[in-house]
Enzyme design. Structure first.
Site, PDB file in Angstrom:
ATOM      1  N   GLY A 227      17.074  16.156 -14.782  1.00  0.00           N
ATOM      2  CA  GLY A 227      17.918  17.191 -14.689  1.00  0.00           C
ATOM      3  C   GLY A 227      17.453  18.084 -13.183  1.00  0.00           C
ATOM      4  O   GLY A 227      18.139  18.912 -12.876  1.00  0.00           O
ATOM      5  N   ASP A 228      16.200  17.677 -12.892  1.00  0.00           N
ATOM      6  CA  ASP A 228      15.684  18.564 -11.846  1.00  0.00           C
ATOM      7  C   ASP A 228      14.537  17.852 -10.762  1.00  0.00           C
ATOM      8  O   ASP A 228      13.514  18.255 -10.725  1.00  0.00           O
ATOM      9  CB  ASP A 228      14.888  19.903 -12.500  1.00  0.00           C
ATOM     10  CG  ASP A 228      14.904  21.048 -11.115  1.00  0.00           C
ATOM     11  OD1 ASP A 228      15.395  20.883 -10.046  1.00  0.00           O
ATOM     12  OD2 ASP A 228      14.162  21.948 -11.534  1.00  0.00           O
ATOM     13  N   LEU A 229      15.122  16.540 -10.432  1.00  0.00           N
ATOM     14  CA  LEU A 229      13.777  15.848  -9.730  1.00  0.00           C
ATOM     15  C   LEU A 229      14.183  16.340  -8.480  1.00  0.00           C
ATOM     16  O   LEU A 229      14.756  15.497  -7.235  1.00  0.00           O
ATOM     17  CB  LEU A 229      14.355  14.218  -9.811  1.00  0.00           C
ATOM     18  CG  LEU A 229      14.076  13.561 -11.140  1.00  0.00           C
ATOM     19  CD1 LEU A 229      14.512  12.223 -11.358  1.00  0.00           C
ATOM     20  CD2 LEU A 229      12.483  13.753 -11.595  1.00  0.00           C
TER      21      LEU A 229
END
Length: 375
Positions: A227-229
């Site tokens: 969800g937050d690469l």
């Protein structure tokens, strides 16, 4: 870098360096030889070097002391799911940090804050320090973009198929502001933009998302998303012979606090958006990331059709929430507005060029990789 608490009351911990030193000693049994704060969105992180077995700092282990914000600290099962996922991925060969056990043998512990913080308690973990520099600090070449796309797909696939810890149910986070399915929640925070051309585009994204993406969600393949690469959460190291351009490889994946149940296409859209942020040729980035992702998990026609709006949606989430949060935490504005420095320009460019042309560029670039492979 992002947080589900962006739209809530300030919850960021405020431990001093001396307090952090004492936590490392009292909870994990290590004497700190060196410590410095790391930038963060709403958790508090310290880079820590501890004294080695021989009593000296040479070659001593390095860690990140992670103190979770107060609101998320009230959800220990969620933090356990994130931490267990990190441990699982490390065991599967992904470059993920792992927790150092506490003196009692746990993977985390709830500790009271310092003086002046009432009765608040914060979840504390000591994570292995990963080598490398953030993608934001380099000029990514097409190979590392491809590799990052491939990593994103492999990570989600491994979590979906093999990660079965009991805490995983906590990753069903219905109103989580950073889940891409929740773009319509931005309606509540768009006021922070004022009245300008940026707001007009974001309103267009939200409306199109409601009309064209929400009805299609049930046709997308579900999974667990990191969800937050983003370009600060992926670390790389390099090797090169004298005079040659550096050859990068991914050396670390950071920050699992935005994990939630979502869809494979969410992960590739999020990754494309963040790899665009620092690029000198942002519109072409998507094709290279998509090619890497599809080398593991080819998207369906329905998923591909949503990609432009999903990338635009993530830009909108990041930019709107940053503006809103900066109003709450003006002292952290510089960090909060990291993406905004180029993000608005990229989002506006996407809409200026148009969905059809951008998709054509992405899909033709990705197809070229497949043709080279077939050849």
């Amino acid at each position: 870098m992002s947080s589900g608490n962006a739209c809530q009351v300030l919850t960021k911990p405020t431990f001093g360096e001396e307090e952090a030193r004492e936590l490392v000693d009292s909870m994990f049994g290590f004497k700190v030889s060196w410590i410095r704060p790391l930038p963060s969105y709403d958790d508090q992180n310290f880079h820590v070097r501890v004294l080695g077995q021989a009593g000296g700092p040479e070659g001593a282990p390095e860690f990140v002391l992670k103190i979770t914000n107060w609101t998320d600290s009230q959800e220990p099962e969620l933090i356990e799911a994130q931490t267990r996922a990190m441990m699982f991925l490390s065991a599967e060969g992904f470059p993920s940090a792992t927790p150092c056990p506490t003196k009692e043998g746990g993977i985390m512990s709830l500790v009271p804050a310092g003086t002046g913080s009432g009765n608040k308690k914060y979840m504390v973990r000591l994570l292995t320090y990963l080598p490398g520099v953030p993608v934001a600090k380099i000029t990514p070449d097409t190979q590392i973009l491809y590799d990052i796309g491939k990593l994103a797909a492999g990570l989600d696939k491994a979590l979906a198929e093999k990660f079965h810890h009991p805490s995983v149910k906590s990753l069903h986070r219905g109103q989580f502001i950073w889940n891409l399915a929740n773009i319509p929640l931005l309606d509540q925070y768009i006021y922070a933009l004022g009245q300008n051309k940026y707001r007009e585009v974001v309103e267009q994204v939200i409306q199109q998302f409601k009309e064209k993406v929400i009805p299609k969600l049930t046709s997308f393949r579900a999974c667990i998303n990191h969800g937050d690469l983003n370009d600060h959460n992926i670390l790389v190291d390099s090797s090169s012979a004298s005079g040659e351009a550096p050859q990068y490889r991914v050396s670390g994946i950071l920050d699992f606090s935005d994990m939630s149940y979502g869809y494979y296409v969410f992960e590739v859209a999020i990754t494309i958006m963040y790899m665009m942020v620092e690029s000198t040729d942002p519109l072409r980035v998507g094709g290279h990331v998509l090619a890497g992702f599809e080398s593991v998990l080819p998207l369906t026609a329905e998923e591909r059709a949503a990609l432009f709006l999903l990338v635009s949606g993530r830009f909108s989430q990041s930019l709107v929430i940053a503006e809103h949060t900066a109003l709450l935490y003006p002292e952290n504005t510089e960090y909060l507005m990291t993406t905004a420095k180029s993000g608005w320009k990229h989002l506006m460019k996407m809409f200026e060029v148009g969905q059809e042309a951008v998709e054509q560029l992405w899909f033709e670039t990705a197809r070229a990789y497949g043709e080279r492979g077939a050849a």
